[in-house]
Design a protein around this motif. Structure first.
Motif, mmCIF file in Angstrom:
data_model
loop_
_atom_site.group_PDB
_atom_site.id
_atom_site.type_symbol
_atom_site.label_atom_id
_atom_site.label_comp_id
_atom_site.label_asym_id
_atom_site.label_seq_id
_atom_site.Cartn_x
_atom_site.Cartn_y
_atom_site.Cartn_z
ATOM 1 N N ASP A 19 0.905 -1.360 -0.057
ATOM 2 C CA ASP A 19 0.007 0.154 -0.032
ATOM 3 C C ASP A 19 1.007 1.349 0.006
ATOM 4 O O ASP A 19 0.408 2.392 -0.097
ATOM 5 C CB ASP A 19 -0.861 0.036 1.229
ATOM 6 N N LEU A 20 1.976 1.223 0.227
ATOM 7 C CA LEU A 20 3.168 2.263 0.242
ATOM 8 C C LEU A 20 3.482 2.773 -1.297
ATOM 9 O O LEU A 20 3.906 1.745 -2.068
ATOM 10 C CB LEU A 20 4.211 1.918 0.989
ATOM 11 N N PRO A 21 3.190 3.861 -1.757
ATOM 12 C CA PRO A 21 3.921 4.161 -3.116
ATOM 13 C C PRO A 21 5.040 3.890 -3.387
ATOM 14 O O PRO A 21 6.024 4.005 -2.470
ATOM 15 C CB PRO A 21 3.404 5.573 -3.339
ATOM 16 N N GLY A 22 5.354 3.394 -4.835
ATOM 17 C CA GLY A 22 6.710 3.367 -5.140
ATOM 18 C C GLY A 22 7.528 4.514 -5.188
ATOM 19 O O GLY A 22 7.002 5.721 -5.264
ATOM 20 N N ASN A 23 8.803 4.572 -4.901
ATOM 21 C CA ASN A 23 9.740 5.635 -5.101
ATOM 22 C C ASN A 23 9.290 6.868 -3.798
ATOM 23 O O ASN A 23 9.287 7.924 -4.263
ATOM 24 C CB ASN A 23 9.736 6.324 -6.229
ATOM 25 N N SER A 24 9.040 6.344 -2.529
ATOM 26 C CA SER A 24 8.389 7.312 -1.721
ATOM 27 C C SER A 24 9.181 7.342 -0.323
ATOM 28 O O SER A 24 8.831 8.165 0.445
ATOM 29 C CB SER A 24 6.943 7.051 -1.527
ATOM 30 N N VAL A 25 10.126 6.659 -0.216
ATOM 31 C CA VAL A 25 11.078 6.720 0.873
ATOM 32 C C VAL A 25 12.633 7.032 0.463
ATOM 33 O O VAL A 25 12.937 6.460 -0.285
ATOM 34 C CB VAL A 25 11.142 5.157 1.381
ATOM 35 N N ASP A 26 12.956 7.591 1.354
ATOM 36 C CA ASP A 26 14.262 8.328 1.259
ATOM 37 C C ASP A 26 15.559 7.308 1.825
ATOM 38 O O ASP A 26 16.848 7.193 1.143
ATOM 39 C CB ASP A 26 14.436 9.634 1.791
ATOM 40 N N LEU A 27 15.209 6.623 2.738
ATOM 41 C CA LEU A 27 16.048 5.935 3.394
ATOM 42 C C LEU A 27 15.371 4.583 4.254
ATOM 43 O O LEU A 27 14.371 4.883 4.834
ATOM 44 C CB LEU A 27 16.851 6.773 4.373
ATOM 45 N N ILE A 28 15.992 3.565 4.421
ATOM 46 C CA ILE A 28 15.514 2.576 5.117
ATOM 47 C C ILE A 28 16.647 1.987 6.167
ATOM 48 O O ILE A 28 18.112 1.886 5.745
ATOM 49 C CB ILE A 28 15.451 1.129 4.282
ATOM 50 N N VAL A 29 16.452 1.989 7.291
ATOM 51 C CA VAL A 29 17.380 1.661 8.285
ATOM 52 C C VAL A 29 16.759 0.610 8.977
ATOM 53 O O VAL A 29 15.643 0.806 9.588
ATOM 54 C CB VAL A 29 17.685 2.678 9.270
ATOM 55 N N THR A 30 17.197 -0.665 9.170
ATOM 56 C CA THR A 30 16.539 -1.798 9.692
ATOM 57 C C THR A 30 17.425 -2.877 10.157
ATOM 58 O O THR A 30 18.584 -2.940 9.983
ATOM 59 C CB THR A 30 15.360 -2.396 8.844
ATOM 60 N N SER A 31 16.955 -3.579 10.852
ATOM 61 C CA SER A 31 17.529 -5.049 11.519
ATOM 62 C C SER A 31 16.793 -6.228 11.503
ATOM 63 O O SER A 31 15.701 -6.160 12.454
ATOM 64 C CB SER A 31 18.176 -4.847 12.761
ATOM 65 N N PRO A 32 16.449 -6.966 10.589
ATOM 66 C CA PRO A 32 15.620 -8.092 10.758
ATOM 67 C C PRO A 32 15.991 -9.206 11.775
ATOM 68 O O PRO A 32 16.902 -9.093 12.191
ATOM 69 C CB PRO A 32 15.615 -8.572 9.248
ATOM 70 N N PRO A 33 14.975 -10.053 12.055
ATOM 71 C CA PRO A 33 15.087 -11.121 12.578
ATOM 72 C C PRO A 33 16.174 -11.769 12.014
ATOM 73 O O PRO A 33 16.388 -12.221 10.792
ATOM 74 C CB PRO A 33 13.989 -12.071 12.701
ATOM 75 N N TYR A 34 17.437 -12.423 12.910
ATOM 76 C CA TYR A 34 18.536 -13.251 12.298
ATOM 77 C C TYR A 34 18.296 -14.648 12.020
ATOM 78 O O TYR A 34 17.828 -15.377 13.105
ATOM 79 C CB TYR A 34 19.657 -13.045 13.307
ATOM 80 N N PRO A 35 18.273 -15.200 10.999
ATOM 81 C CA PRO A 35 17.965 -16.477 10.770
ATOM 82 C C PRO A 35 19.370 -17.361 11.363
ATOM 83 O O PRO A 35 20.372 -17.027 11.400
ATOM 84 C CB PRO A 35 18.356 -16.576 9.114
ATOM 85 N N MET A 36 18.714 -18.392 11.869
ATOM 86 C CA MET A 36 19.442 -19.356 12.473
ATOM 87 C C MET A 36 20.139 -18.837 14.069
ATOM 88 O O MET A 36 20.945 -19.677 14.717
ATOM 89 C CB MET A 36 20.860 -19.906 11.837
ATOM 90 N N ILE A 37 19.485 -17.935 14.616
ATOM 91 C CA ILE A 37 19.560 -17.599 15.711
ATOM 92 C C ILE A 37 18.344 -18.049 16.619
ATOM 93 O O ILE A 37 17.263 -17.792 16.152
ATOM 94 C CB ILE A 37 19.653 -15.941 16.066
ATOM 95 N N GLU A 38 18.614 -18.686 17.578
ATOM 96 C CA GLU A 38 17.554 -19.775 18.130
ATOM 97 C C GLU A 38 16.259 -18.877 18.720
ATOM 98 O O GLU A 38 15.123 -19.057 18.556
ATOM 99 C CB GLU A 38 18.083 -20.498 19.304
#
Length: 386
Positions: free
Chosen positions: A17-36
């Motif tokens: 639902d978020l328009p394309g080309n509408s964000v200037d920066l992404i800062v994130t940290s996802p769940p880490y695969p293989m961390i219990e």
């Protein structure tokens, strides 16, 4: 100046639902695969992952977990403006499955997926995390061939969509200059190894809640936002958690939004952001004090500095810092639909506005007292000469 911040309690698939080309920066940290601690999150979305782990098929589980993350990076690429950055904090994982110890290279797997999507990879940052562990080895101790080194760093992948961002209008260029970094900050922040982040300014949320969400330090998000965006830009975090990225965007004068699939974290986020204006004022004050400390050392060692910052009147190293101003949040409001609005003071902080060039001049008889690094900004009295 005003900024708006919207937490959306839905998983990142809602980015459709978020328009394309509408964000200037992404800062994130996802769940880490293989961390219990993240196994249930991934297994809930693909039960085969749990089966793979029980069978000892670590590599299959690792790949299946990343296949859950891959669509998020595709959506991030779609909503990011050309020239915009995605900064992804991710750690590799070490794990023993069926008595077999192995390293799972999360950063390499995400980087490979990002390049396939169309991102360009820029030099990444190695975040050397502080540890109090007395031992620097694992496995067979002092006996050769059976030990392995401890994993004490994480990666911050720096990705860009398309080519270099262009600031076209006069106002865009003005905002860029107002958003400048101090020369000494730039030299530290744009290093490829960060060893100075100890979480000392992450006064957001309960420790147990932060562990539950896997949140990174506030200082990490704040630094990245200042490095890769300008004031009023829109910052996105597709894994919002306790809202660290949103809080850092507020402190830096950026707009933000984030997605979080766990609705129970709404209460945590609200509680975390209650003291944000006060925290932001302390962080801004600390940055200004640290700059004055740098100026004092530089003038003593090298003599007068060439350039003067216009809003504050203190010396700066380069002409690019002359219009730099750090806007203080005045107050924050929360609307009925869950949107936060912050208003900022357009003026420089009065206590930092002096004829600093004259005070730092060699012929000046004024005695300048600048706090030591160990003295917190909040301990400095209003109107003091430093």
């Amino acid at each position: 100046m005003k900024t708006e911040h919207t937490p959306i309690f839905s998983d990142a698939s809602a980015m459709k639902d978020l328009p394309g080309n509408s964000v200037d920066l992404i800062v994130t940290s996802p769940p880490y695969p293989m961390i219990e601690m993240w196994d249930p999150v991934f297994t809930d979305q693909d039960p085969k992952i749990g089966q793979n782990l029980k069978k000892g098929e670590g590599q299959k589980a690792f790949e299946a977990m990343h296949r859950i993350l891959d669509p998020v990076w595709e959506k991030c690429f779609r909503v990011l403006r050309p020239g915009g950055f995605a900064c992804i904090n991710i750690g590799d994982a070490t794990r023993t499955i069926k008595e077999r110890f192995s390293l799972y290279t999360n950063h390499a797997r995400i980087l490979s997926a990002a390049l396939d999507i169309g991102f360009s990879a820029l030099p990444c940052i190695i975040w050397r995390k502080q540890t109090n562990a007395p031992n620097k080895f694992m496995g067979s101790g002092m006996l050769p061939s059976g030990a392995y080194v401890t994993l004490e760093h994480e990666y911050i992948l720096i990705l860009r969509k398309g080519g270099k961002r262009i600031f076209r209008s006069g106002r865009e260029k003005e905002i860029r200059h107002e958003s400048a970094l101090f020369w000494e900050e730039r030299n530290t922040w744009f290093s490829d190894v960060w060893m100075d982040l100890k979480g000392t300014t992450q006064s957001l949320g309960d420790k147990a809640e932060r562990k539950r969400s896997g949140a990174f330090p506030f200082a990490l998000a704040y630094r990245l936002i200042n490095m890769y965006s300008v004031k009023k830009d829109r910052v996105l975090d597709p894994f919002l958690g306790t809202g660290t990225t949103m809080a850092a965007a507020m402190a830096a004068g950026r707009n933000s939004l984030g997605y979080e699939k766990d609705p129970s974290l709404d209460t945590v986020l609200k509680r975390s952001l209650e003291d944000l204006p006060a925290l932001a004022r302390e962080i801004i004050r600390d940055r200004l004090i640290r700059h004055l400390q740098f100026v004092a050392r530089r003038v003593e060692e090298k003599g007068p500095m060439k350039h003067i910052n216009t809003p504050y009147g203190f010396p700066v190293m380069t002409s690019q810092e002359r219009e730099l101003i750090l806007n203080t949040p005045l107050h924050m409001t929360l609307s009925d639909d869950g949107r936060y609005t912050l208003e900022y003071d357009p003026r420089p902080q009065e206590e930092f506005c002096r004829d600093w060039a004259a005070l730092f001049a060699p012929a000046s008889e004024a005695r300048i007292k600048i706090p030591r690094h160990s003295e917190p900004a909040k301990g400095i009295k209003q109107g003091s000469l430093f």
